[in-house]
Design a protein around this motif. Structure first.
Motif, PDB file in Angstrom:
ATOM      1  N   LEU A  13      -2.563  28.947 -29.198  1.00 17.32           N
ATOM      2  CA  LEU A  13      -3.993  28.559 -29.388  1.00 17.32           C
ATOM      3  C   LEU A  13      -5.071  28.952 -28.483  1.00 17.32           C
ATOM      4  CD1 LEU A  13      -3.370  24.926 -30.658  1.00 17.32           C
ATOM      5  CD2 LEU A  13      -4.234  26.636 -32.224  1.00 17.32           C
ATOM      6  N   ILE A  51      -4.946  31.411 -26.547  1.00 15.88           N
ATOM      7  CA  ILE A  51      -5.328  32.997 -26.850  1.00 15.88           C
ATOM      8  C   ILE A  51      -5.980  33.078 -27.852  1.00 15.88           C
ATOM      9  CG2 ILE A  51      -4.082  35.061 -27.167  1.00 15.88           C
ATOM     10  CD1 ILE A  51      -1.472  33.883 -25.890  1.00 15.88           C
ATOM     11  N   PHE A  52      -5.808  32.436 -28.789  1.00 15.33           N
ATOM     12  CA  PHE A  52      -6.542  32.714 -30.346  1.00 15.33           C
ATOM     13  C   PHE A  52      -8.170  32.263 -29.853  1.00 15.33           C
ATOM     14  CE2 PHE A  52      -8.313  30.260 -33.562  1.00 15.33           C
ATOM     15  CZ  PHE A  52      -8.919  30.975 -34.658  1.00 15.33           C
ATOM     16  N   LEU A  53      -8.073  31.132 -29.208  1.00 16.07           N
ATOM     17  CA  LEU A  53      -9.792  30.802 -29.038  1.00 16.07           C
ATOM     18  C   LEU A  53     -10.261  31.759 -28.066  1.00 16.07           C
ATOM     19  CD1 LEU A  53      -9.721  27.041 -28.662  1.00 16.07           C
ATOM     20  CD2 LEU A  53     -10.639  28.242 -30.184  1.00 16.07           C
ATOM     21  N   ALA A  66      -9.583  34.895 -27.557  1.00 17.87           N
ATOM     22  CA  ALA A  66      -9.784  35.871 -28.357  1.00 17.87           C
ATOM     23  C   ALA A  66     -11.098  35.737 -29.127  1.00 17.87           C
ATOM     24  CB  ALA A  66      -8.543  36.093 -29.300  1.00 17.87           C
ATOM     25  N   VAL A  67     -11.296  34.896 -29.930  1.00 22.47           N
ATOM     26  CA  VAL A  67     -12.534  34.530 -30.625  1.00 22.47           C
ATOM     27  C   VAL A  67     -13.677  34.479 -29.718  1.00 22.47           C
ATOM     28  CG1 VAL A  67     -13.928  32.663 -32.008  1.00 22.47           C
ATOM     29  CG2 VAL A  67     -11.442  33.303 -32.316  1.00 22.47           C
ATOM     30  N   ILE A  68     -13.653  34.002 -28.634  1.00 23.82           N
ATOM     31  CA  ILE A  68     -14.691  33.872 -27.840  1.00 23.82           C
ATOM     32  C   ILE A  68     -15.023  35.361 -27.216  1.00 23.82           C
ATOM     33  CG2 ILE A  68     -15.580  33.068 -25.381  1.00 23.82           C
ATOM     34  CD1 ILE A  68     -13.443  30.528 -26.064  1.00 23.82           C
ATOM     35  N   LEU A 102     -14.775  37.994 -28.625  1.00 28.55           N
ATOM     36  CA  LEU A 102     -15.219  38.940 -29.350  1.00 28.55           C
ATOM     37  C   LEU A 102     -16.530  38.297 -29.919  1.00 28.55           C
ATOM     38  CD1 LEU A 102     -14.776  40.563 -32.469  1.00 28.55           C
ATOM     39  CD2 LEU A 102     -15.195  38.371 -33.129  1.00 28.55           C
ATOM     40  N   THR A 103     -16.773  37.168 -30.153  1.00 28.31           N
ATOM     41  CA  THR A 103     -18.036  36.734 -30.728  1.00 28.31           C
ATOM     42  C   THR A 103     -19.156  36.826 -29.622  1.00 28.31           C
ATOM     43  OG1 THR A 103     -17.667  34.501 -30.252  1.00 28.31           O
ATOM     44  CG2 THR A 103     -17.201  35.375 -32.627  1.00 28.31           C
ATOM     45  N   CYS A 147     -19.539  34.698 -27.233  1.00 33.86           N
ATOM     46  CA  CYS A 147     -19.837  33.507 -26.825  1.00 33.86           C
ATOM     47  C   CYS A 147     -19.680  33.547 -25.353  1.00 33.86           C
ATOM     48  CB  CYS A 147     -18.796  32.479 -27.728  1.00 33.86           C
ATOM     49  SG  CYS A 147     -18.837  32.707 -29.349  1.00 33.86           S
ATOM     50  N   SER A 148     -20.647  32.869 -24.831  1.00 31.80           N
ATOM     51  CA  SER A 148     -20.481  32.794 -23.207  1.00 31.80           C
ATOM     52  C   SER A 148     -19.505  31.535 -22.817  1.00 31.80           C
ATOM     53  CB  SER A 148     -21.931  32.607 -22.825  1.00 31.80           C
ATOM     54  OG  SER A 148     -22.616  31.525 -23.340  1.00 31.80           O
ATOM     55  N   GLU A 149     -18.599  31.604 -23.078  1.00 37.21           N
ATOM     56  CA  GLU A 149     -17.505  30.372 -22.758  1.00 37.21           C
ATOM     57  C   GLU A 149     -17.331  30.503 -21.316  1.00 37.21           C
ATOM     58  OE1 GLU A 149     -13.769  27.918 -22.712  1.00 37.21           O
ATOM     59  OE2 GLU A 149     -14.112  29.589 -21.711  1.00 37.21           O
ATOM     60  N   TYR A 150     -17.810  29.668 -20.571  1.00 41.37           N
ATOM     61  CA  TYR A 150     -17.345  29.818 -19.196  1.00 41.37           C
ATOM     62  C   TYR A 150     -17.356  28.276 -18.529  1.00 41.37           C
ATOM     63  CZ  TYR A 150     -22.452  29.328 -18.052  1.00 41.37           C
ATOM     64  OH  TYR A 150     -23.722  28.930 -17.746  1.00 41.37           O
ATOM     65  N   GLU A 151     -16.960  28.113 -17.197  1.00 38.58           N
ATOM     66  CA  GLU A 151     -16.736  27.022 -16.794  1.00 38.58           C
ATOM     67  C   GLU A 151     -17.510  26.785 -15.367  1.00 38.58           C
ATOM     68  OE1 GLU A 151     -13.065  24.339 -16.384  1.00 38.58           O
ATOM     69  OE2 GLU A 151     -13.233  25.585 -14.755  1.00 38.58           O
ATOM     70  N   TYR A 179     -11.224  20.889 -27.574  1.00 34.86           N
ATOM     71  CA  TYR A 179     -10.404  21.481 -28.437  1.00 34.86           C
ATOM     72  C   TYR A 179      -9.033  20.837 -28.288  1.00 34.86           C
ATOM     73  CZ  TYR A 179     -13.255  24.666 -30.987  1.00 34.86           C
ATOM     74  OH  TYR A 179     -14.363  25.166 -31.681  1.00 34.86           O
TER      75      TYR A 179
END
Lengths: 294, 798
Positions: free
Chosen positions: A5, A7-9, A11-13, A15-16, A18-22, A253
């Motif tokens: 899950l 890895i999937f997320l 990957a989506v991040i 690709l898109t 999206c600035s997923e960061y912490e 999530y």
């Protein structure tokens, strides 16, 4: 499951865009009175049994836990009473005055009396019944090649091997047995942190002689491997499971819901920690390199 | 409750029989779009300068009772030319109206002044009607038009996360919304891990959203109904339309089957994340390949058998797929999830005053997950496959009876067979095999409803409805008996089709409208709703692995009582619609889950359920400008939603994860010129509640023989559920649409949108954990998911 899950997320991040960061933030938390923390274990080993008393601290405290001295600690079992005295070298650690071994099916009751009340409470108690356990006979440790999963990792951290441990030992005939397991590699514990302790039960394999599989990585041939299995009560198993899950909960999530406490057995949760009994069994073997062997 | 319901029913029947003898003439027929022949829903047909009128139903049918003689009839629908005609009633008249789209709303003032002021006059409150045209204009993440995300901008609707399509309506849970596409339930409405909804806007015609005061024909969910209708397809000529976007592309083909008698539409959408990243990887091999895509297919066909009978077939199929193999093929994993639905409908006009609809439905949600790992010499294999699904078959019969100008009666029944397969896992490694199944079960859900929209006087309209629902558990299954500690103590086995348990509920629905002036009204309502199927997931965001389960001996039906009242007023010649609504909702048997539960993975899933109460109350303000070059709305909600579950928190109420005290949305669209328009939306709301720790402690040390200690873990202590709140959420999105020249055969437009213009990057979650190097130092971290993101879409049609 969870890995996939993520890895999937990820990957989506990626690709898109999206600035997923912490990032670290400063956050204010509620004030809450300190609580007593108990870590008591009675095992089937003949030794001075121990009870460690410490105190909780505000979440953002920067100090090591404060120990609690001068408490009265005793454990009752039937007509026996075992008194505990604080170690002179380890503050907060209370040792039974005499060595004794816990026995399966017997119920042990802990009583703690503090010098000064904490959060308005001076007296605490807890009960634990020692379960039957596995008596380990032998273990077989085999090293295999780690499959390349194609995930990007630092070369240094990359695991190249996987260890398979098969263990043989009589599992109790009665169902509903619960176990924790730690693995020692050349006397160092591979999963010392309680959050990494293995948990398993006999739901699918009650009463059988053997049949468990544990995989750990980065083991060399001829390494000494020791497996320690503790048979514990279901409530304690759930407590450790809770500790393991706390870090995974609360996340947006997360599939395991909101952040929650691992609930111990001290005075109905009025203190933190756990007083448990454990039937301990250990077995040792050398790791055998199976790579390239038919 | 039963007494109240009985009085209701008797009152309703009494009123009906009293009115049965009244004789008048009727005007009935269908309303459609002149350009493409598609039915138009919600068109007002009324007698000029009076409050007597009706609104076309979901199939474009209307029926109106009139007195003998000449009558001036007005047909009006927003964005369409008005029809104003005088008819002489000496007998019943059947008349189909075809409305032309107004090129520019020059006659706006006239049109608006004469329309039926539906929002003021109808008994419905807490209802939102949206056309796909409006939805298309609102900028959203990835530039993907998304119906569910548009609803989040309405008062009383909250979303659990950034860009997410999970809805909480007036404090309800995310499984309490009945989401229907052509009447078939869509159980999992999300793609892409909840970032997008599964509804392709190109295939949608209309949406009706009831956030409370559900009419009696709807049931089965506690909080809201989202009733989406697919387009019928162009009845006049063939057409192709589509779009190429940043994330996905769409293509729609439509046309007549037989001109003016029937039409079809086929619409598809596919995301190409996999193809794009593969192409990028080919150029730069450090760029990751994301083996994920989703697709949707919508198909609909309709045909007029004769003037009075019409059949429709429609279907939806959508799937998300993520599959990955390791470089050496030793590891492979695959996840797939999706819905399919099918609808077969037969509309018949039984008389000039009676419209009936027979519907057969099928609906499925399924997911699967599996992986295979090969290792060792000789080769060993560790493998597992996991599948779960839910399948519904339904039969519905609905009748609309336009008795006279005072009474519109609706009645119907629905029977659904649910088949729940919560999960089966088959797997092995070289030492053991496992095969477990959460018991499959079946249930029948029946409902019967009767309602009367009664125009008591020109000022007062009352809608009385009653719905009876029955839910029956059936074998073949194993049902678990739990003790008070929620532990399974016995297992009961039941034969195939054996009914072993049931629940029933009487659900009164009541709504009043009292016109306080020409352009204003006061409305009030009460509704009871019940829900027999629930999502078994501990996640508030919504996940791929959502299992739905039916009520049983261990899982009681959820119930809610909602009271609401509102004041509605149109101003500035009806150009401005305004409303204030207040509501109070009590919810019973509200589901929570045992702490750390993952019911999807639990063979004894019932053990993970906990039950409590919920309550929600709030005030909602709404101002909307629907016509002119400048359109848009402002919505503000103040609300509070709390839960009480003894097993989760010993004493007292705690905040629901969907509670946001303040919630403000601004939506604006402006036509700069006939070919250029801009749009924007701004959201400002209180952060959502979450659980933060107050204390920490250490536990779990081991002591080596040499006295060294290791392993004590730092553990947080949480003083209570949802004791803290995330930072305030705010975000601005902007969009710009540049249209091609009108009137040409090939039309195209470009839409540019920017999500989170000033890169607020609202945090998704806040975590607390010790520092990696020194566990005595504990820190807080926030995770952000989405930030500034531009997207471009090119749409075309010919």
């Amino acid at each position: 499951m969870k890995t996939t899950l993520y890895i999937f997320l990820a990957a989506v991040i990626a690709l898109t865009g999206c600035s997923e960061y912490e990032k670290e933030i400063s956050w204010e938390l509620d004030d809450y009175p300190d609580m007593l923390v108990v870590e008591g274990v009675i095992t089937n080993e003949f030794k001075q049994q121990t009870v460690l008393l410490t105190k909780s601290s505000p979440y953002f405290d920067t100090q090591a836990p404060k120990t609690i001295s001068g408490a009265g600690v005793l454990v009752r079992e039937g007509s026996n009473t075992y008194f505990f005295t604080e170690s002179s070298t380890n503050k907060g650690l209370y040792l039974s005055d005499i060595a004794f071994s816990g026995e399966p099916s017997k119920t042990y009751e802990l009583e703690v009396t503090l010098q000064e009340p904490l959060n308005g409470l001076r007296d605490y108690d807890a009960v634990s019944k020692m379960p039957e356990g596995i008596d380990l006979d032998t273990i077989i440790c085999e090293i295999y090649e780690m499959p390349d999963l194609g995930f990007e990792e630092d070369e240094e951290d990359k695991d190249t091997t996987i260890l398979s441990i098969m263990f043989y030992g009589k599992e109790p005939d009665d169902p509903n047995n619960y176990y924790t397991a730690r693995i020692f590699q050349n006397k160092t514990c591979w999963n010392a942190n309680v959050k990494e302790v293995f948990l398993f039960n006999d739901d699918n394999n009650n009463g059988n002689n053997y049949d468990y599989f544990i995989g750990i990585e980065n083991v060399q041939a001829e390494d000494t491997i020791m497996l320690e299995i503790r048979s514990v009560e279901k409530n304690y198993y759930d407590y450790v499971n809770g500790i393991k899950l706390i870090d995974e909960s609360g996340d947006a999530y997360s599939m395991i819901g909101p952040a929650a406490n691992a609930v111990g057995n001290i005075s109905g949760g009025k203190a933190l920690g756990y007083f448990c009994t454990a039937y301990v069994s250990r077995a040792t073997s050398f790791a055998v390199d199976m790579r390239g062997k038919k | 409750m039963k007494k109240v319901s009985l009085v209701f029913l008797m009152g309703l029947l009494g009123v009906l029989f009293g009115e049965l003898n009244a004789q008048r003439f009727s005007l009935s027929g269908h309303v459609s779009d002149k350009r493409n022949g598609e039915s138009l829903i919600g068109v007002g047909i009324f007698i000029k300068n009076t409050t007597t009128g009706v609104v076309s139903n979901s199939y474009g049918f209307y029926s109106l009772s009139l007195n003998q003689g000449k009558q001036n009839i007005v047909v009006s629908y927003i964005g369409y030319e008005l029809i104003d005609t005088v008819l002489n009633f000496e007998q019943n008249i059947t008349l189909n109206f075809e409305l032309s789209e107004s090129i520019k709303e020059l006659k706006e003032v006239v049109v608006k002044a004469e329309r039926a002021q539906e929002n003021v006059t109808s008994t419905q409150m807490s209802v939102v009607s949206l056309s796909s045209k409006t939805m298309k204009q609102i900028p959203v993440a990835f530039g993907e038009v998304d119906v569910l995300k548009t609803l989040v901008l309405m008062p009383g609707v909250k979303s659990s996360d950034d860009g997410g399509s999970t809805l909480s309506v007036r404090g309800g849970g995310r499984d309490q919304n009945l989401i229907m596409l052509d009447e078939a339930t869509v159980y999992n409405a999300s793609h892409l891990g909840n970032l997008l909804s599964v509804f392709n806007n190109d295939a949608l015609q209309n949406l009706e959203f009831f956030k409370g005061n559900m009419p009696a024909q709807y049931g089965g969910r506690l909080s809201s109904v989202i009733d989406m209708r697919m387009r019928d397809g162009n009845r006049k000529h063939y057409g192709v339309s589509g779009g190429i976007g940043t994330l996905s592309s769409r293509l729609t083909v439509e046309g007549p089957i037989v001109k003016d008698k029937g039409s079809f539409i086929l619409s598809g959408r596919r995301a190409y994340i996999d193809l794009l990243t593969k192409a990028m990887h080919a150029i730069d091999d450090t760029s990751p390949v994301v083996p994920y895509y989703f697709f949707d297919l919508n198909l609909k066909a309709n045909y007029n058998l004769n003037d009075r009978n019409k059949i429709f077939v429609s279907g939806y199929l959508g799937k998300d797929v993520f599959e990955m193999n390791s470089a050496d093929d030793n590891y492979e994993t695959r996840m797939a999830w999706g819905n399919y639905t099918g609808t077969l409908r037969w509309n018949s006009v039984l008389s000039d005053r009676t419209f009936a609809n027979l519907t057969l439905l099928i609906s499925n949600y399924n997911y699967s997950f599996g992986n295979t790992l090969k290792y060792g010499e000789p080769e060993k294999e560790s493998k597992f496959d996991w599948k779960a699904d839910l399948l519904d078959y339904s039969l519905k019969y609905d009748v609309d009876f336009y008795l006279n100008e005072k009474h519109t009666i609706r009645a119907g029944l629905v029977n659904t067979l649910h088949k729940f397969n919560p999960g089966r896992v088959i797997g092995h490694n070289d030492t053991m095999k496992y095969n477990f199944r959460i018991p499959m079960n079946r249930a029948m859900e029946h409902a019967f409803y009767l309602s009367d929209e009664f125009k008591v006087s020109p000022k007062l309209t009352v809608e009385m409805g009653l719905r009876y629902s029955l839910f029956q558990n059936m074998g073949k299954t194993d049902a678990y008996v739990l003790n008070r500690e929620y532990i399974t103590v016995d297992t009961m086995s039941y034969d195939k089709w054996e009914i072993f348990h049931h629940f029933q509920s009487l659900e009164p629905r009541l709504a009043f409208t009292y016109r306080t002036g020409e352009n204003s009204s006061v409305k009030a309502g009460y509704s009871r709703t019940s829900q027999y199927v629930h999502v078994a997931s501990n996640s508030n965001v919504g996940s791929i692995i959502d299992i739905w389960v039916g009520s049983n001996k261990n899982i009681k039906p959820q119930l809610a009582d909602m009271y609401s009242a509102g004041f509605f007023m149109n101003a500035l010649d009806n150009k401005l619609e305004t409303s204030v609504e207040v509501y109070y909702k009590d919810m019973y048997n509200q589901i929570e889950f045992r702490e750390f539960a993952t019911p999807q993975f639990n063979e004894h899933m019932d053990e993970d359920f906990r039950f409590g109460k919920g309550r929600s109350y709030g005030i909602e303000l709404f101002v909307k400008k629907a016509t002119g070059d400048f359109t848009g709305w402002v919505s503000y909600t103040w609300s509070k939603t709390e839960k009480k579950t003894k097993d989760i928190q010993e004493k007292g109420w705690y905040l629901s994860p969907f509670d946001r005290t303040h919630d403000l949305s601004l939506v604006a669209m402006y036509n700069i010129s006939p070919r250029l328009s801009v749009s924007g939306n701004f959201q400002l709301k209180s952060g959502r509640p979450f659980t933060s720790p107050a204390l920490r402690y250490q536990y779990g040390e081991i002591t080596y023989p040499d006295g060294n200690k290791e392993g004590g873990a730092v553990i947080p202590y949480f003083p209570g559920r949802n004791n803290d709140r995330m930072p305030v959420y705010h975000r601005l999105d902007l969009g710009l649409t540049w249209k091609g020249k009108p009137g040409r055969r090939f039309y195209s437009e470009v839409n540019v949108s920017v999500f989170d213009v000033y890169n607020r990057s609202n945090p998704m979650s806040i975590n607390f954990r010790p520092d990696e190097d020194n566990k005595n130092i504990t820190k807080a971290y926030e995770q952000t998911f989405l930030g500034f993101m531009p997207a471009i879409t090119w749409n075309f049609s010919f």
